[in-house]
Design an enzyme around this catalytic site. Structure first.
Site, PDB file in Angstrom:
ATOM      1  N   HIS A 203       1.044  -1.357  -0.121  1.00  0.00           N
ATOM      2  CA  HIS A 203       0.418  -0.008  -0.055  1.00  0.00           C
ATOM      3  C   HIS A 203       0.834   1.108   0.372  1.00  0.00           C
ATOM      4  O   HIS A 203       0.766   1.522   0.971  1.00  0.00           O
ATOM      5  CB  HIS A 203      -1.038   0.056   0.847  1.00  0.00           C
ATOM      6  CG  HIS A 203      -1.844  -0.655   1.426  1.00  0.00           C
ATOM      7  ND1 HIS A 203      -2.177  -1.909   1.915  1.00  0.00           N
ATOM      8  CD2 HIS A 203      -3.368  -0.533   0.344  1.00  0.00           C
ATOM      9  CE1 HIS A 203      -2.940  -2.815   1.284  1.00  0.00           C
ATOM     10  NE2 HIS A 203      -4.078  -1.992   0.320  1.00  0.00           N
ATOM     11  N   ASN A 204       1.065   1.412  -1.157  1.00  0.00           N
ATOM     12  CA  ASN A 204       2.114   2.960  -1.644  1.00  0.00           C
ATOM     13  C   ASN A 204       1.855   3.669  -2.597  1.00  0.00           C
ATOM     14  O   ASN A 204       1.039   2.989  -3.815  1.00  0.00           O
ATOM     15  CB  ASN A 204       3.423   2.389  -1.071  1.00  0.00           C
ATOM     16  CG  ASN A 204       3.987   1.443  -2.453  1.00  0.00           C
ATOM     17  OD1 ASN A 204       3.561   1.171  -3.453  1.00  0.00           O
ATOM     18  ND2 ASN A 204       4.991   0.250  -2.238  1.00  0.00           N
TER      19      ASN A 204
ATOM     20  N   HIS B  97      -6.898   6.900  -2.615  1.00  0.00           N
ATOM     21  CA  HIS B  97      -7.780   5.903  -1.818  1.00  0.00           C
ATOM     22  C   HIS B  97      -7.086   5.203  -1.485  1.00  0.00           C
ATOM     23  O   HIS B  97      -8.083   4.641  -0.111  1.00  0.00           O
ATOM     24  CB  HIS B  97      -8.349   4.634  -3.247  1.00  0.00           C
ATOM     25  CG  HIS B  97      -8.176   3.588  -3.228  1.00  0.00           C
ATOM     26  ND1 HIS B  97      -6.218   4.201  -4.415  1.00  0.00           N
ATOM     27  CD2 HIS B  97      -7.416   2.675  -3.387  1.00  0.00           C
ATOM     28  CE1 HIS B  97      -5.903   2.038  -4.741  1.00  0.00           C
ATOM     29  NE2 HIS B  97      -6.326   1.889  -3.847  1.00  0.00           N
ATOM     30  N   ASP B  98      -6.321   5.593  -0.497  1.00  0.00           N
ATOM     31  CA  ASP B  98      -5.482   4.270   0.429  1.00  0.00           C
ATOM     32  C   ASP B  98      -4.436   5.997   0.953  1.00  0.00           C
ATOM     33  O   ASP B  98      -2.355   4.787   1.292  1.00  0.00           O
ATOM     34  CB  ASP B  98      -4.555   3.351  -0.393  1.00  0.00           C
ATOM     35  CG  ASP B  98      -5.212   2.130  -0.654  1.00  0.00           C
ATOM     36  OD1 ASP B  98      -5.732   1.436   0.456  1.00  0.00           O
ATOM     37  OD2 ASP B  98      -5.202   0.692  -0.674  1.00  0.00           O
TER      38      ASP B  98
ATOM     39  N   ASP C  10      -9.159  -1.790  -7.787  1.00  0.00           N
ATOM     40  CA  ASP C  10      -8.541  -1.962  -7.000  1.00  0.00           C
ATOM     41  C   ASP C  10      -7.648  -3.034  -6.135  1.00  0.00           C
ATOM     42  O   ASP C  10      -6.909  -3.736  -5.759  1.00  0.00           O
ATOM     43  CB  ASP C  10      -9.563  -1.843  -5.137  1.00  0.00           C
ATOM     44  CG  ASP C  10      -8.250  -0.877  -3.809  1.00  0.00           C
ATOM     45  OD1 ASP C  10      -7.198  -1.211  -4.447  1.00  0.00           O
ATOM     46  OD2 ASP C  10      -9.129  -0.199  -2.897  1.00  0.00           O
TER      47      ASP C  10
ATOM     48  N   THR D  85       3.077   3.966  -5.447  1.00  0.00           N
ATOM     49  CA  THR D  85       3.094   2.706  -6.670  1.00  0.00           C
ATOM     50  C   THR D  85       1.661   2.024  -7.365  1.00  0.00           C
ATOM     51  O   THR D  85       0.778   2.919  -7.770  1.00  0.00           O
ATOM     52  CB  THR D  85       4.498   1.815  -7.039  1.00  0.00           C
ATOM     53  OG1 THR D  85       5.266   2.491  -6.081  1.00  0.00           O
ATOM     54  CG2 THR D  85       4.990   1.255  -8.535  1.00  0.00           C
TER      55      THR D  85
HETATM   56  N1  LIG Z   1      -5.564 -12.237  -0.940  1.00  0.00           N
HETATM   57  C1  LIG Z   1      -5.406 -11.184  -2.185  1.00  0.00           C
HETATM   58  N2  LIG Z   1      -5.409  -9.532  -1.358  1.00  0.00           N
HETATM   59  C2  LIG Z   1      -6.005  -8.843  -2.083  1.00  0.00           C
HETATM   60  C3  LIG Z   1      -4.967  -9.420  -3.464  1.00  0.00           C
HETATM   61  N3  LIG Z   1      -5.121  -7.892  -4.247  1.00  0.00           N
HETATM   62  C4  LIG Z   1      -5.906  -7.690  -3.468  1.00  0.00           C
HETATM   63  N4  LIG Z   1      -6.626  -7.430  -2.812  1.00  0.00           N
HETATM   64  C5  LIG Z   1      -6.782  -7.188  -0.797  1.00  0.00           C
HETATM   65  O1  LIG Z   1      -8.031  -6.141  -1.874  1.00  0.00           O
HETATM   66  C6  LIG Z   1      -8.248  -4.655  -1.010  1.00  0.00           C
HETATM   67  C7  LIG Z   1      -8.545  -3.857  -1.941  1.00  0.00           C
HETATM   68  O2  LIG Z   1      -8.450  -3.052  -0.876  1.00  0.00           O
HETATM   69  P1  LIG Z   1      -6.439  -2.580  -0.149  1.00  0.00           P
HETATM   70  O3  LIG Z   1      -6.105  -1.842  -1.273  1.00  0.00           O
HETATM   71  O4  LIG Z   1      -6.732  -1.314   0.352  1.00  0.00           O
HETATM   72  O5  LIG Z   1      -5.840  -3.613   0.367  1.00  0.00           O
HETATM   73  C8  LIG Z   1      -6.451  -5.048  -0.943  1.00  0.00           C
HETATM   74  C9  LIG Z   1      -6.137  -6.203  -0.086  1.00  0.00           C
HETATM   75  O6  LIG Z   1      -6.543  -6.633   0.793  1.00  0.00           O
HETATM   76  C10 LIG Z   1      -4.332 -10.745  -3.704  1.00  0.00           C
HETATM   77  O7  LIG Z   1      -3.940 -10.680  -4.787  1.00  0.00           O
HETATM   78  N5  LIG Z   1      -4.745 -11.525  -2.999  1.00  0.00           N
HETATM   79 MG   LIG Z   2      -7.586   0.454   1.021  1.00  0.00          MG
HETATM   80 ZN   LIG Z   3      -5.646  -0.057  -2.834  1.00  0.00          ZN
END
Ligand SMILES: Nc1nc2c(ncn2[C@@H]2O[C@@H]3COP(=O)(O)O[C@H]3[C@H]2O)c(=O)[nH]1
Ligand SMILES: [Mg+2]
Ligand SMILES: [Zn+2]
Length: 500
Positions: free
Chosen positions: A208-209, A248-249, A355, A211
């Site tokens: 969650h950065n 969004h994050d 997302d 990128t």
């Molecule tokens: N298990 C799993 N969770 C994911 C994957 N990609 C995104 N997520 C989850 O989906 C969420 C979408 O919102 P966020 O980006 O806050 O945090 C993300 C993760 O918690 C993935 O490939 N595998």
């Molecule tokens: Mg999020």
């Molecule tokens: Zn996100």
């Protein structure tokens, strides 16, 4: 045979799309009969029908998602740990959707839509990018792929010296002409984006950065473009979508909402355990706009600003994964009952899809996001162990079936969401095309026709990637996946080495 086809189509490809395809085919035959053949157009139309048939073929092997039964997790297929995680993350019964003013979807006029179609067509075909003039050559080259689903945000991050979010956001704002439309001062935009990137680095998260924020912003742009939903939107709504994606994050702590709630964190106290982080992402971002130097919306009118804020809040709160099932169910019901589609709900679903989109991208990208996400999950697991809490599902670095969890994530979460996005987009776009009766518009019809082709192609494209990615994870399982993070990192490096 025809009946069987009809049955499958009801779930995946709408009768409207089939009707449009038949019209297209008949038109091609007519053109051939009178020897009036435009090879470019013919090729595009054949591409379209081929994509449609490909999507149809893939659909038949695709497991459908029944929204009435939530996630339909079969215990013999999904391991307990993965099932617990899916259930605790995506099916939590949360508060019902907040009441909003009854708002009928506002279609742009058809002329507008067709113009947009032509505009987008031009954007796609353009061999150069609208990049800022002083960008390094590598950045300009990288941005040429901006409209592609396979755009490599990691490469952009490296050629822009770690400023993928800033670079991408500016590029998109310029590309959609939003800077001129809303008189966004460039200096403000720069300062705002510097602050935004700084906030994304606050907790040095592996996943969650900035990128990830750049990736989601790019994906929202691509989704709007490839589904044609862009034609349905006003400029302000496009601006809201890109802004919501970028923030969004913001200042994500690298932990789940449940972690905040269990540890009674400051954020959980402020937001009363409700969409804890998402509430913070929006609130803290709007706080940035309070400063004159970073207020990129200073020239919006008061009603514009209010509309944008309302949309952004709804979209970002919709990224809380615990609202996934509700969101999907509500949109499915809306489509099944032929109700008009609520714009904020549609846009929230698009941001949510962006997302969770990396498993619907080429393996070269998905395989690089996964170990980053797992490392972040495992770091939370380490903290939980330290605090004497039980380790959350998928957060135990010594005992997490990564491949299995990814297959389950793709099958139960990603594919149903993308399938819904495709269906929803068809429902939005087809009426725009069918309403094209004005002869002056007909002459410009090709732009939109091309878009239908792109929408069908989009469905078969993401399906191809999810299938490929699931099969890669299955191969890893067969080859005896180790549950340790080190092996995943190695895999990532191997992949990067092979494909770059
Ligand atoms: N298990 C799993 N969770 C994911 C994957 N990609 C995104 N997520 C989850 O989906 C969420 C979408 O919102 P966020 O980006 O806050 O945090 C993300 C993760 O918690 C993935 O490939 N595998
Ligand atoms: Mg999020
Ligand atoms: Zn996100």
């Amino acid at each position: 045979m025809a009946l069987q086809h009809g049955k499958t189509l009801n779930t995946h490809i709408s009768p409207d799309t089939w009707r449009s395809t038949i019209i297209l085919l008949k038109r091609m035959v007519q053109q051939l009969e009178v020897n009036d053949v435009n090879f470019e157009e013919l090729k595009r139309n054949l591409d379209f029908t081929a994509s449609l048939l490909e999507a149809f073929y893939t659909n038949r092997t695709q497991q459908s998602f029944d929204a009435d039964d939530d996630l339909q997790l079969r215990s013999d297929v999904v391991p307990v740990e993965v099932r617990d995680w899916l259930a605790s993350t995506f099916t939590q019964r949360v508060q019902p959707f907040s009441q909003r003013l009854e708002e009928k979807p506002k279609f742009r006029s058809i002329v507008h839509a067709v113009q947009a179609g032509i505009f987008v067509e031009r954007m796609f075909r353009k061999a150069y990018s609208n990049a800022m003039p002083d960008q390094p050559a590598d950045v300009i080259i990288c941005l040429r792929d901006l409209d592609r689903w396979s755009f490599d945000v990691f490469s952009l991050d490296s050629v822009s010296s770690g400023h993928s979010l800033k670079t991408l956001f500016i590029e998109l704002i310029i590309k959609h002409h939003l800077n001129s439309r809303f008189k966004v001062p460039l200096s403000c935009l720069m300062s705002f984006l510097c602050e935004l990137e700084r906030g994304y680095s606050k907790h040095t998260n592996a996943y969650h950065n900035h990128t990830h924020a750049a990736d989601v912003t790019h994906t929202v742009h691509c989704l709007l473009l490839h589904t044609g939903v862009l034609y349905w939107l006003t400029d302000l709504e496009v601006l809201a979508c890109l802004f919501a994606a970028a923030i969004h994050d913001y200042e994500h702590t690298g932990n789940s909402n449940n972690f905040h709630i269990y540890t009674r964190s400051e954020m959980a106290m402020i937001y009363n355990d409700r969409s804890v982080q998402e509430s913070h992402h929006v609130s803290a971002s709007f706080r940035l706009l309070q400063n004159e130097n970073t207020n990129i919306f200073m020239n919006l009118t008061r009603p514009e600003w209010l509309e944008l804020r309302t949309l952004v809040i709804e979209m970002v709160l919709g990224t809380d994964m615990s609202s996934h099932v509700l969101q999907v169910k509500a949109m499915r019901t809306c489509l099944q009952q032929h109700e008009s589609i609520d714009k904020p709900k549609a846009l929230s679903l698009i941001l949510h899809a962006a997302d969770i989109s990396h498993p619907a991208k080429p393996w070269s990208l998905h395989s690089r996001w996964t170990p980053r996400l797992m490392e972040e999950f495992f770091t939370q697991g380490d903290k939980e162990a330290e605090l004497g809490l039980s380790i959350s599902p998928l957060c135990d670095r010594h005992n997490t079936p990564v491949s299995q969890s990814q297959i389950a994530f793709i099958e139960f979460i990603v594919e149903p969401t993308f399938s819904l996005i495709s269906d929803m987009s068809e429902k939005i776009i087809i009426p725009l095309i069918q309403d094209t009766t004005d002869p002056s518009i007909c002459s410009r019809y090709r732009g939109l026709q091309w878009t239908v082709a792109d929408l069908v192609g989009f469905r078969s494209m993401w399906m191809r990637h999810t299938e490929e990615n699931k099969s890669r994870w299955r191969d890893k399982m067969k080859n005896g996946e180790s549950h340790s993070y080190e092996s995943e990192i190695q895999t990532e490096e191997e992949t990067a080495g092979k494909e770059h």
